[in-house]
Design an enzyme around this catalytic site. Structure first.
Site, PDB file in Angstrom:
ATOM      1  CG  ASP A 139       5.778  25.156 -22.339  1.00 51.01           C
ATOM      2  OD1 ASP A 139       5.921  26.070 -21.508  1.00 51.01           O
ATOM      3  OD2 ASP A 139       6.591  24.224 -22.455  1.00 51.01           O
ATOM      4  CG  MET A 166       5.576  16.765 -15.240  1.00 54.67           C
ATOM      5  SD  MET A 166       5.850  16.452 -17.002  1.00 54.67           S
ATOM      6  CE  MET A 166       7.219  15.279 -16.953  1.00 54.67           C
ATOM      7  CE  LYS A 225       2.346  19.250 -25.333  1.00 60.29           C
ATOM      8  NZ  LYS A 225       3.359  18.185 -25.442  1.00 60.29           N
TER       9      LYS A 225
END
Length: 519
Positions: A36, A173, A58
């Site tokens: 990722d 996040m 992502k």
């Protein structure tokens, strides 16, 4: 076909050296790697030849592949009998959705292993000088997701309990929700002046740290245009940054340097750059291979047959030493047959390579260049002597000519060739195009010419222009002249032509650019 196995590996927070030993072990033997956005691309350089690379990264605004598709991909690869590594940023069990991926593997009876990683919740604050616990400030911490929408956050987080449950709160996040997070914490009992830090791209050259309080951090984030990914730290431990910051004080912090040496030799310069706080971006444009010509092989065999006749052996590089002994072993030669010969070496590393094989050499000239070496050896070089000059295909003719001018007979043997590697790291090329490379390093003239050639192969019509925004670091004056002749403007040339001196010169130059007065 038997089923393969899937390793669910935590890659750590960004610095590739923070992956675990077990993580690197399984990565190196994988048939396929599914990785990722937050896993360092440099980790992929340890893959075995032919290993499949699949990017499923992502971003906040775009997903390359949905999570359900990733889960299914792991199953499909394993059902093909492959050894698969799922490489995930941080630790796979902390908001890494490893439960979903492992769950589907278990449903299909596919063996798997979870390899823990260093979570960004701890490592990123540490790189900003913030310990998440401290004897005087916090004896406990909570790790909370900040990625969900406010209504989901309210359903998944018990603000009245979380707010004061631990001394330190870590939100992952949560940059886009920083205002809402601050509001909820103050609403449920945290003081408005509680320290807050946001650390963006922690452990990488792009690392940025923004500090404030619950009352003003949202305004500071907006004013600074501070974007994800970032780790949010809430609590008195943030004050420790004032005295404990270390990573962003290193000489090369924030510097990404392109290393163009051959892959087998890049580690020394790369390690020095890392030690100084920079990030090496390896883009090898040369590869050293044994000389392939039959005439070269004949010349070497003839030299070995006539070993007792030589008064001198001249080595001008570590590669020359290595390929000499490799050829000696392959042909069944005996170094003792050169017992009459004295040995001369250009450069300290060449001397080190000889000493590691039990051979002493003549003292080195001060400049570490071929020019001037013979003046240094004037007292022992005598007309009528015979010398064996062991070189690569791109070696300059300075030494053989100077020896011949002293009436010394010279046999020059080409032991190795410098070629352009077939495989290139396109990630490094993208970083160049994006202006994310700050320094380009050249350790030989061939690295200059080959880099420009490789860039043209990748469609760059003006490779010199592409490098114009970078500092150009050359190991010595000969390499610098080649760079100038190609249209580049070297800004870093160490006094001594060594890798260590080159790294130190880069650090001095970057310090001057950061602080012209101090520099």
């Amino acid at each position: 076909m038997s089923k393969g196995i899937v390793y669910l590996v935590g890659a750590g927070p960004g610095d590739p050296k923070l992956i675990t030993v077990r993580g690197m072990e399984v990565l190196s033997r994988s048939d396929a790697v599914v990785y990722d956005r937050l896993a360092s691309p440099r980790l992929l350089r340890g893959l075995r030849p032919g290993a499949e690379r699949i990017y499923v990264g992502k971003r906040p605004d775009r997903h390359t592949m949905k999570q359900e598709e990733i889960n299914r991909l792991l199953v499909d690869l394993a059902l093909q009998g492959k050894t698969v590594t799922r490489l995930k940023g941080g630790d796979p069990t902390i908001f890494g959705r490893v439960g979903e991926e492992a769950g589907l593997l278990a449903e299909h009876g596919i063996p798997f292993e979870i390899v823990p990683g260093i979570t960004s919740a701890i490592a990123v604050p540490a790189y900003a000088g913030i310990p998440v616990t401290h004897r005087d400030h916090a004896s406990s911490l909570s790790i909370v997701t900040g990625h969900e929408s406010p209504d989901k956050l309210d359903r998944s987080i018990y603000w009245d309990k979380v707010t004061n449950a631990t001394g330190t709160l870590i939100f992952l996040m949560g940059v886009a929700k920083i205002g809402y997070i601050s509001e909820q914490l103050m609403k449920h009992g945290r003081d408005a002046d509680t320290p807050v830090a946001l650390v963006r791209w922690g452990t990488r050259p792009e690392q940025q740290t923004l500090t404030g309080t619950l009352a003003d951090i949202e305004a500071k984030v907006r004013a600074a245009g501070f974007e994800p990914p970032a780790v949010i730290v809430v609590g008195d431990v943030v004050k420790q940054r004032e005295t404990l910051r270390w990573y962003d004080l290193k000489p090369l912090f924030g510097t990404r340097a392109l290393v163009t040496r051959s892959r087998s030799q890049a580690s020394e310069l790369a390690d020095l750059i890392e030690e100084l706080g920079g990030e090496p971006c390896e883009f090898p444009v040369i590869e050293i291979v044994p000389a392939r010509g039959e005439s070269d092989a004949r010349a070497f065999r003839a030299a070995l047959d006539d070993a007792e006749s030589y008064d001198w052996l001249f080595f001008t590089s570590v590669n020359g030493v290595e390929h000499f002994f490799r050829g000696l072993a392959e042909l069944g030669g005996d170094i003792r047959r050169f017992h009459r010969a004295r040995i001369a070496a250009v450069g300290p590393k060449t001397g080190d390579a000889l000493r590691s094989r039990g051979l002493q050499h003549e003292a080195l000239p001060g400049g570490y260049q071929a020019e001037g070496m013979l003046d240094h050896l004037d007292e022992v070089l005598k007309p009528g002597q015979r010398a064996l000059f062991l070189r690569g295909d791109l070696a300059r003719g300075t030494l053989p000519r100077d020896l011949a001018a002293r009436s010394i007979s010279v046999d020059a043997v080409t032991l190795y060739e410098t070629i352009v590697p077939r495989d290139q790291d396109e990630q490094a090329l993208e970083q160049l195009r994006e202006g994310a490379v700050h320094v380009v390093t050249f350790t030989s003239s061939s690295t200059v010419t080959n880099l420009l050639e490789v860039l043209r192969r990748f469609g760059e019509s003006d490779p010199v222009g592409l490098l114009r925004g970078c500092e150009i670091a050359c190991i010595g004056p000969v390499t610098a002249r080649t760079a100038e002749e190609a249209g580049l403007a070297p800004t870093i040339i160490p006094e001594e032509a060594t890798i260590a001196s080159l790294a130190e010169a880069i650090a001095r130059r970057m310090a001057e650019l950061r602080d012209p007065v101090q520099g």
